[in-house]
Design an enzyme around this catalytic site. Sequence first.
Site, PDB file in Angstrom:
ATOM      1  N   ASP A   8       8.423   6.164  -4.328  1.00 30.93           N
ATOM      2  CA  ASP A   8       8.718   7.190  -3.390  1.00 30.93           C
ATOM      3  C   ASP A   8       9.838   6.820  -2.656  1.00 30.93           C
ATOM      4  O   ASP A   8      10.589   6.162  -3.072  1.00 30.93           O
ATOM      5  CB  ASP A   8       7.597   7.475  -2.695  1.00 30.93           C
ATOM      6  N   CYS A  66       6.546   1.849  -2.639  1.00 32.08           N
ATOM      7  CA  CYS A  66       6.702   2.753  -1.554  1.00 32.08           C
ATOM      8  C   CYS A  66       6.808   1.965  -0.254  1.00 32.08           C
ATOM      9  O   CYS A  66       7.302   1.099  -0.359  1.00 32.08           O
ATOM     10  CB  CYS A  66       5.450   3.618  -1.659  1.00 32.08           C
ATOM     11  N   THR A  68       4.784   0.716   2.307  1.00 28.55           N
ATOM     12  CA  THR A  68       3.842  -0.491   2.325  1.00 28.55           C
ATOM     13  C   THR A  68       3.338  -1.132   0.878  1.00 28.55           C
ATOM     14  O   THR A  68       2.871  -1.870   1.008  1.00 28.55           O
ATOM     15  CB  THR A  68       2.724   0.143   3.140  1.00 28.55           C
ATOM     16  N   GLY A  69       3.515  -0.268  -0.110  1.00 26.64           N
ATOM     17  CA  GLY A  69       2.869  -0.612  -1.164  1.00 26.64           C
ATOM     18  C   GLY A  69       1.342  -0.183  -1.503  1.00 26.64           C
ATOM     19  O   GLY A  69       0.877  -0.210  -2.533  1.00 26.64           O
ATOM     20  N   ILE A  70       0.870   0.526  -0.322  1.00 29.45           N
ATOM     21  CA  ILE A  70      -0.372   0.820  -0.284  1.00 29.45           C
ATOM     22  C   ILE A  70      -0.673   1.952  -0.888  1.00 29.45           C
ATOM     23  O   ILE A  70      -1.729   2.022  -1.799  1.00 29.45           O
ATOM     24  CB  ILE A  70      -0.910   0.732   1.274  1.00 29.45           C
ATOM     25  N   HIS A  99      -5.656 -14.381 -12.525  1.00 34.52           N
ATOM     26  CA  HIS A  99      -6.992 -14.039 -12.337  1.00 34.52           C
ATOM     27  C   HIS A  99      -7.292 -12.590 -12.570  1.00 34.52           C
ATOM     28  O   HIS A  99      -8.566 -12.286 -12.833  1.00 34.52           O
ATOM     29  CB  HIS A  99      -7.378 -14.288 -10.854  1.00 34.52           C
ATOM     30  N   HIS A 134     -12.484 -15.150 -15.872  1.00 35.98           N
ATOM     31  CA  HIS A 134     -11.824 -13.991 -14.959  1.00 35.98           C
ATOM     32  C   HIS A 134     -12.256 -12.979 -16.031  1.00 35.98           C
ATOM     33  O   HIS A 134     -12.086 -11.646 -15.324  1.00 35.98           O
ATOM     34  CB  HIS A 134     -10.595 -14.343 -14.670  1.00 35.98           C
TER      35      HIS A 134
HETATM   36  C1  RB5 Z   1       6.212   7.427   3.267  1.00 35.62           C
HETATM   37  O1  RB5 Z   1       6.529   7.813   4.551  1.00 35.62           O
HETATM   38  C2  RB5 Z   1       4.994   6.486   3.429  1.00 35.62           C
HETATM   39  O2  RB5 Z   1       3.781   6.679   3.846  1.00 35.62           O
HETATM   40  C3  RB5 Z   1       4.721   5.718   1.893  1.00 35.62           C
HETATM   41  O3  RB5 Z   1       6.068   5.333   1.416  1.00 35.62           O
HETATM   42  C4  RB5 Z   1       3.935   4.646   1.875  1.00 35.62           C
HETATM   43  O4  RB5 Z   1       4.055   3.907   2.781  1.00 35.62           O
HETATM   44  C5  RB5 Z   1       2.476   4.903   1.769  1.00 35.62           C
HETATM   45  O5  RB5 Z   1       1.640   4.281   1.603  1.00 35.62           O
END
Ligand code: RB5
Length: 147
Positions: A8, A66, A68-70, A99, A134
């Site tokens: 993103d 992104c 955070t990658g989350i 794994h 695994h």
């Molecule tokens: C975008 O602002 C941010 O929310 C996205 O890049 C990401 O961190 C979401 O998990």
Amino acid sequence: MKIALGADHGGYELKEKIKQYLSIRKGIELIDFGTNSTESVDYPKYGHLVAKSIIDKEVDYGILVCGTGIGISIAANKIKGIRAANCTNTTMARLSRQHNDANILALGARIVGDVLALDIVDEFLSASFEGGRHQKRVEEIENCNIF
Ligand code: RB5
């Protein structure tokens, strides 16, 4: 080895650095699913596009970025057969392959620095799934029988 890239706006710049870093490697072919600027976009689309390219066997692995990658890893993990690992260090990257047979590396551009991110990419791409004990666990991820 074919690798799909996606990000993103929060991950765009790091995605570009990873693309440049990998583009000079022999034997690596890249498909970039965007985004292509820092203009705000919604990350699920990019997670899903990269995930689909793996399920369609268009590529071997994916790299998603992104903030955070989350969010982008959660989105990708909604697709059956995808195992996206959000890694903040090289040990996680290596073990996610050895794994968990991770097929997507997710990175948080606001969490890891660029140099570390490239080391994480290297570790992820050079490690192999160990199978053995695994294998069954990875199969159990797909075949949840509790519900
Ligand atoms: C975008 O602002 C941010 O929310 C996205 O890049 C990401 O961190 C979401 O998990």
